[in-house]
Design a protein around this motif. Sequence first.
Motif, PDB file in Angstrom:
ATOM      1  N   VAL A  52       0.842  -1.200   0.000  1.00 31.63           N
ATOM      2  CA  VAL A  52       0.000   0.000   0.000  1.00 31.63           C
ATOM      3  C   VAL A  52       0.879   1.252   0.000  1.00 31.63           C
ATOM      4  O   VAL A  52       0.601   2.219  -0.724  1.00 31.63           O
ATOM      5  CB  VAL A  52      -0.953   0.007   1.214  1.00 31.63           C
ATOM      6  N   VAL A  53       1.937   1.238   0.799  1.00 26.02           N
ATOM      7  CA  VAL A  53       2.878   2.361   0.818  1.00 26.02           C
ATOM      8  C   VAL A  53       3.484   2.552  -0.569  1.00 26.02           C
ATOM      9  O   VAL A  53       3.616   3.674  -1.065  1.00 26.02           O
ATOM     10  CB  VAL A  53       3.990   2.131   1.863  1.00 26.02           C
ATOM     11  N   ALA A  54       3.838   1.444  -1.224  1.00 21.33           N
ATOM     12  CA  ALA A  54       4.396   1.510  -2.573  1.00 21.33           C
ATOM     13  C   ALA A  54       3.392   2.096  -3.555  1.00 21.33           C
ATOM     14  O   ALA A  54       3.741   2.904  -4.428  1.00 21.33           O
ATOM     15  CB  ALA A  54       4.824   0.113  -3.029  1.00 21.33           C
ATOM     16  N   LEU A  55       2.136   1.711  -3.414  1.00 22.20           N
ATOM     17  CA  LEU A  55       1.090   2.235  -4.297  1.00 22.20           C
ATOM     18  C   LEU A  55       0.940   3.744  -4.125  1.00 22.20           C
ATOM     19  O   LEU A  55       0.757   4.476  -5.112  1.00 22.20           O
ATOM     20  CB  LEU A  55      -0.245   1.539  -4.010  1.00 22.20           C
ATOM     21  N   LEU A  56       1.017   4.221  -2.900  1.00 21.31           N
ATOM     22  CA  LEU A  56       0.915   5.663  -2.650  1.00 21.31           C
ATOM     23  C   LEU A  56       2.020   6.424  -3.380  1.00 21.31           C
ATOM     24  O   LEU A  56       1.790   7.514  -3.915  1.00 21.31           O
ATOM     25  CB  LEU A  56       0.977   5.939  -1.151  1.00 21.31           C
ATOM     26  N   ALA A  57       3.218   5.842  -3.408  1.00 23.27           N
ATOM     27  CA  ALA A  57       4.329   6.480  -4.126  1.00 23.27           C
ATOM     28  C   ALA A  57       4.028   6.556  -5.613  1.00 23.27           C
ATOM     29  O   ALA A  57       4.303   7.565  -6.276  1.00 23.27           O
ATOM     30  CB  ALA A  57       5.619   5.706  -3.875  1.00 23.27           C
ATOM     31  N   VAL A  58       3.424   5.494  -6.163  1.00 26.88           N
ATOM     32  CA  VAL A  58       3.055   5.487  -7.583  1.00 26.88           C
ATOM     33  C   VAL A  58       2.020   6.570  -7.861  1.00 26.88           C
ATOM     34  O   VAL A  58       2.125   7.313  -8.847  1.00 26.88           O
ATOM     35  CB  VAL A  58       2.496   4.109  -7.997  1.00 26.88           C
ATOM     36  N   LEU A  59       1.010   6.667  -7.008  1.00 26.19           N
ATOM     37  CA  LEU A  59      -0.050   7.653  -7.219  1.00 26.19           C
ATOM     38  C   LEU A  59       0.499   9.073  -7.172  1.00 26.19           C
ATOM     39  O   LEU A  59       0.080   9.931  -7.963  1.00 26.19           O
ATOM     40  CB  LEU A  59      -1.144   7.472  -6.161  1.00 26.19           C
ATOM     41  N   GLU A  60       1.416   9.321  -6.252  1.00 25.07           N
ATOM     42  CA  GLU A  60       2.013  10.653  -6.165  1.00 25.07           C
ATOM     43  C   GLU A  60       2.803  10.978  -7.429  1.00 25.07           C
ATOM     44  O   GLU A  60       2.756  12.094  -7.942  1.00 25.07           O
ATOM     45  CB  GLU A  60       2.905  10.753  -4.928  1.00 25.07           C
ATOM     46  N   GLU A  61       3.525  10.004  -7.957  1.00 25.12           N
ATOM     47  CA  GLU A  61       4.296  10.223  -9.180  1.00 25.12           C
ATOM     48  C   GLU A  61       3.387  10.433 -10.388  1.00 25.12           C
ATOM     49  O   GLU A  61       3.787  11.064 -11.362  1.00 25.12           O
ATOM     50  CB  GLU A  61       5.236   9.046  -9.427  1.00 25.12           C
ATOM     51  N   ARG A  62       2.173   9.864 -10.319  1.00 17.19           N
ATOM     52  CA  ARG A  62       1.203  10.039 -11.410  1.00 17.19           C
ATOM     53  C   ARG A  62       0.353  11.296 -11.206  1.00 17.19           C
ATOM     54  O   ARG A  62      -0.661  11.479 -11.858  1.00 17.19           O
ATOM     55  CB  ARG A  62       0.292   8.810 -11.499  1.00 17.19           C
ATOM     56  N   PHE A  63       0.772  12.153 -10.281  1.00 21.21           N
ATOM     57  CA  PHE A  63       0.114  13.437 -10.024  1.00 21.21           C
ATOM     58  C   PHE A  63      -1.337  13.269  -9.554  1.00 21.21           C
ATOM     59  O   PHE A  63      -2.213  14.065  -9.902  1.00 21.21           O
ATOM     60  CB  PHE A  63       0.171  14.331 -11.268  1.00 21.21           C
ATOM     61  N   ILE A  64      -1.585  12.217  -8.766  1.00 14.10           N
ATOM     62  CA  ILE A  64      -2.891  12.044  -8.136  1.00 14.10           C
ATOM     63  C   ILE A  64      -2.887  12.875  -6.862  1.00 14.10           C
ATOM     64  O   ILE A  64      -2.191  12.555  -5.901  1.00 14.10           O
ATOM     65  CB  ILE A  64      -3.178  10.564  -7.803  1.00 14.10           C
ATOM     66  N   ALA A  65      -3.646  13.958  -6.862  1.00 12.48           N
ATOM     67  CA  ALA A  65      -3.715  14.817  -5.679  1.00 12.48           C
ATOM     68  C   ALA A  65      -4.439  14.085  -4.550  1.00 12.48           C
ATOM     69  O   ALA A  65      -5.459  13.431  -4.779  1.00 12.48           O
ATOM     70  CB  ALA A  65      -4.440  16.122  -6.021  1.00 12.48           C
ATOM     71  N   GLU A  66      -3.910  14.180  -3.353  1.00 11.77           N
ATOM     72  CA  GLU A  66      -4.489  13.536  -2.174  1.00 11.77           C
ATOM     73  C   GLU A  66      -4.802  12.064  -2.463  1.00 11.77           C
ATOM     74  O   GLU A  66      -5.963  11.657  -2.568  1.00 11.77           O
ATOM     75  CB  GLU A  66      -5.752  14.274  -1.724  1.00 11.77           C
ATOM     76  N   PRO A  67      -3.778  11.228  -2.611  1.00 14.38           N
ATOM     77  CA  PRO A  67      -3.963   9.821  -2.983  1.00 14.38           C
ATOM     78  C   PRO A  67      -4.957   9.064  -2.101  1.00 14.38           C
ATOM     79  O   PRO A  67      -5.740   8.259  -2.606  1.00 14.38           O
ATOM     80  CB  PRO A  67      -2.545   9.235  -2.849  1.00 14.38           C
ATOM     81  N   THR A  68      -4.921   9.327  -0.787  1.00 16.42           N
ATOM     82  CA  THR A  68      -5.831   8.600   0.102  1.00 16.42           C
ATOM     83  C   THR A  68      -7.282   8.925  -0.222  1.00 16.42           C
ATOM     84  O   THR A  68      -8.138   8.024  -0.283  1.00 16.42           O
ATOM     85  CB  THR A  68      -5.533   8.944   1.576  1.00 16.42           C
ATOM     86  N   SER A  69      -7.578  10.194  -0.454  1.00 10.93           N
ATOM     87  CA  SER A  69      -8.936  10.593  -0.828  1.00 10.93           C
ATOM     88  C   SER A  69      -9.330   9.981  -2.162  1.00 10.93           C
ATOM     89  O   SER A  69     -10.475   9.554  -2.354  1.00 10.93           O
ATOM     90  CB  SER A  69      -9.023  12.122  -0.900  1.00 10.93           C
ATOM     91  N   TRP A  70      -8.378   9.926  -3.095  1.00 11.06           N
ATOM     92  CA  TRP A  70      -8.649   9.325  -4.409  1.00 11.06           C
ATOM     93  C   TRP A  70      -9.005   7.852  -4.248  1.00 11.06           C
ATOM     94  O   TRP A  70      -9.918   7.346  -4.918  1.00 11.06           O
ATOM     95  CB  TRP A  70      -7.416   9.486  -5.300  1.00 11.06           C
ATOM     96  N   LEU A  71      -8.320   7.161  -3.367  1.00 11.63           N
ATOM     97  CA  LEU A  71      -8.611   5.748  -3.143  1.00 11.63           C
ATOM     98  C   LEU A  71      -9.979   5.536  -2.496  1.00 11.63           C
ATOM     99  O   LEU A  71     -10.609   4.492  -2.682  1.00 11.63           O
ATOM    100  CB  LEU A  71      -7.526   5.125  -2.266  1.00 11.63           C
ATOM    101  N   GLU A  72     -10.435   6.521  -1.743  1.00 12.02           N
ATOM    102  CA  GLU A  72     -11.737   6.408  -1.076  1.00 12.02           C
ATOM    103  C   GLU A  72     -12.902   6.703  -2.020  1.00 12.02           C
ATOM    104  O   GLU A  72     -14.050   6.390  -1.704  1.00 12.02           O
ATOM    105  CB  GLU A  72     -11.802   7.365   0.114  1.00 12.02           C
ATOM    106  N   MET A  73     -12.617   7.297  -3.174  1.00 18.75           N
ATOM    107  CA  MET A  73     -13.676   7.647  -4.125  1.00 18.75           C
ATOM    108  C   MET A  73     -14.276   6.391  -4.757  1.00 18.75           C
ATOM    109  O   MET A  73     -13.595   5.374  -4.912  1.00 18.75           O
ATOM    110  CB  MET A  73     -13.102   8.531  -5.241  1.00 18.75           C
ATOM    111  N   PRO A  74     -15.573   6.449  -5.136  1.00 17.61           N
ATOM    112  CA  PRO A  74     -16.150   5.327  -5.890  1.00 17.61           C
ATOM    113  C   PRO A  74     -15.415   5.141  -7.216  1.00 17.61           C
ATOM    114  O   PRO A  74     -14.939   6.107  -7.811  1.00 17.61           O
ATOM    115  CB  PRO A  74     -17.606   5.764  -6.127  1.00 17.61           C
ATOM    116  N   VAL A  75     -15.328   3.915  -7.659  1.00 18.79           N
ATOM    117  CA  VAL A  75     -14.684   3.630  -8.936  1.00 18.79           C
ATOM    118  C   VAL A  75     -15.403   4.365 -10.067  1.00 18.79           C
ATOM    119  O   VAL A  75     -14.784   4.857 -11.003  1.00 18.79           O
ATOM    120  CB  VAL A  75     -14.674   2.110  -9.204  1.00 18.79           C
ATOM    121  N   ARG A  76     -16.720   4.441  -9.958  1.00 23.33           N
ATOM    122  CA  ARG A  76     -17.533   5.169 -10.940  1.00 23.33           C
ATOM    123  C   ARG A  76     -18.704   5.801 -10.201  1.00 23.33           C
ATOM    124  O   ARG A  76     -19.208   5.233  -9.236  1.00 23.33           O
ATOM    125  CB  ARG A  76     -18.037   4.223 -12.033  1.00 23.33           C
ATOM    126  N   ASP A  77     -19.124   6.951 -10.666  1.00 20.19           N
ATOM    127  CA  ASP A  77     -20.263   7.638 -10.057  1.00 20.19           C
ATOM    128  C   ASP A  77     -21.486   6.727 -10.077  1.00 20.19           C
ATOM    129  O   ASP A  77     -21.828   6.143 -11.107  1.00 20.19           O
ATOM    130  CB  ASP A  77     -20.562   8.930 -10.832  1.00 20.19           C
TER     131      ASP A  77
END
Length: 210
Positions: A118-143
């Motif tokens: 999970v820590v490794a995934l957070l590093a990937v998300l940050e490098e992919r310019f995902i703002a606030e990775p934890t919040s992004w992970l909490e979002m529904p996959v689709r509306d």
Amino acid sequence: MTDVMGLGTGTGDRQPFVVRISKTRYSLVDESDVLHRQVRTLQADSAEFRRRTLMGDLEARQQVAARLDGSTILSELSDVGFSWRDIARLAQVTVPAVQKWRRGEGMSGAKRLRLAKVVALLAVLEERFIAEPTSWLEMPVRDGVGLSRIDLLAEGRFDLVLLLVSDDGNDIEVGHILDEFDADWRNRYVDDSFETFLDADGVVAIRPRS
């Protein structure tokens, strides 16, 4: 030149049309069919190669993160906003077990490696310019779908979350990802305020109920 011949005058004795086309045109049709099959095969191969590459990168990062002790890993996840409940889900343990780790009780190697991923995934998300990775992970996959990216992680589908990083804006690809996770997602996870329908492209989609 095309040669068209229909035989028979009545519905009972009518023979199928015989249509002859030039060898050049037939060759073009044959070549286009071969090219279509090659592209389809290449698309499948490239998709699989992409998934293997993404997962290989994540697993390499995981090994680096696993060098951290359990307490540091917990702090890394907590500091970016993960709740202890979510950490427990991702480690596949109870919240009291996480609380014991926080008090200094040893973490098993398997759980430490899982949280390091999970820590490794957070590093990937940050490098992919995902703002606030934890919040992004909490979002529904689709509306309209009651399934978050953390839900995918809790089931071990890190590969699908990595695909969502790039395909999040492509609704058709997101649908394919949901299909792979659970073919029955439209019945199990679509919110009651939404409904499924067949769009103009023949793809099953969802929309708010009128």
